[in-house]
Write an enzyme that holds these catalytic residues in place. Sequence first.
Site, PDB file in Angstrom:
ATOM      1  N   GLY A  46       0.760  -1.241   0.000  1.00  0.00           N
ATOM      2  CA  GLY A  46       0.000   0.000   0.000  1.00  0.00           C
ATOM      3  C   GLY A  46       0.786   1.283   0.000  1.00  0.00           C
ATOM      4  N   ASP A 105      -4.021   1.604  11.233  1.00  0.00           N
ATOM      5  CA  ASP A 105      -5.365   1.220  11.623  1.00  0.00           C
ATOM      6  C   ASP A 105      -5.282   0.657  13.045  1.00  0.00           C
ATOM      7  OD1 ASP A 105      -7.945   0.079  11.744  1.00  0.00           O
ATOM      8  OD2 ASP A 105      -7.915  -0.494   9.646  1.00  0.00           O
TER       9      ASP A 105
END
Length: 179
Positions: A46, A105
């Site tokens: 990512g 996260d």
Amino acid sequence: MTEYQKKIKRVIITEDEIAAKIKEIGKEIDKIYDGRPILLVSVLKGAFVFMADICRAVSVPCEIGFMCAKSYYQGTVSTGIVNITMDLDQDVKDYHVVIVEDIIDTGRTLKDVVKLLKARNPLSLHVVTLLDKPDRRLVEIEPDWALFTIPDFFVIGYGLDCGELYRSLPYIAEYNTEV
């Protein structure tokens, strides 16, 4: 509208907003390292788009390295198990390391990567993340720089994916889980 397009619920951070923040963070990194070389470490997959832009935004000499750490596989929820599937080629003990992360996260992946790299005794270690989701944090970890803090929804674009799709979007969008 295609099924692919229906999954893009709404744009939450534009391409221009991302570019402006990267320029700003590049200047901050330059101030901290003041001409000293750095090693940018991208956590694949990512963060590769973000790292490429950070690399171009700094004026200090920099090398790049890649690690692959996975906790998401094909879904939109972390498995909670972090696997380092590819390690750095460089020995970090001679480097000022900047970990370039796409999103924090739960924090599990980043915490494991930071612990691993700190144990290798870099000259210094900082973390820059494109996105921070503090409401989802399950472990204690904070980035040195977070370009954007977002609420708890699944995002795609600018390198972030869902099932390997949507990485090429030039912006960050909310993923439509209802379609």
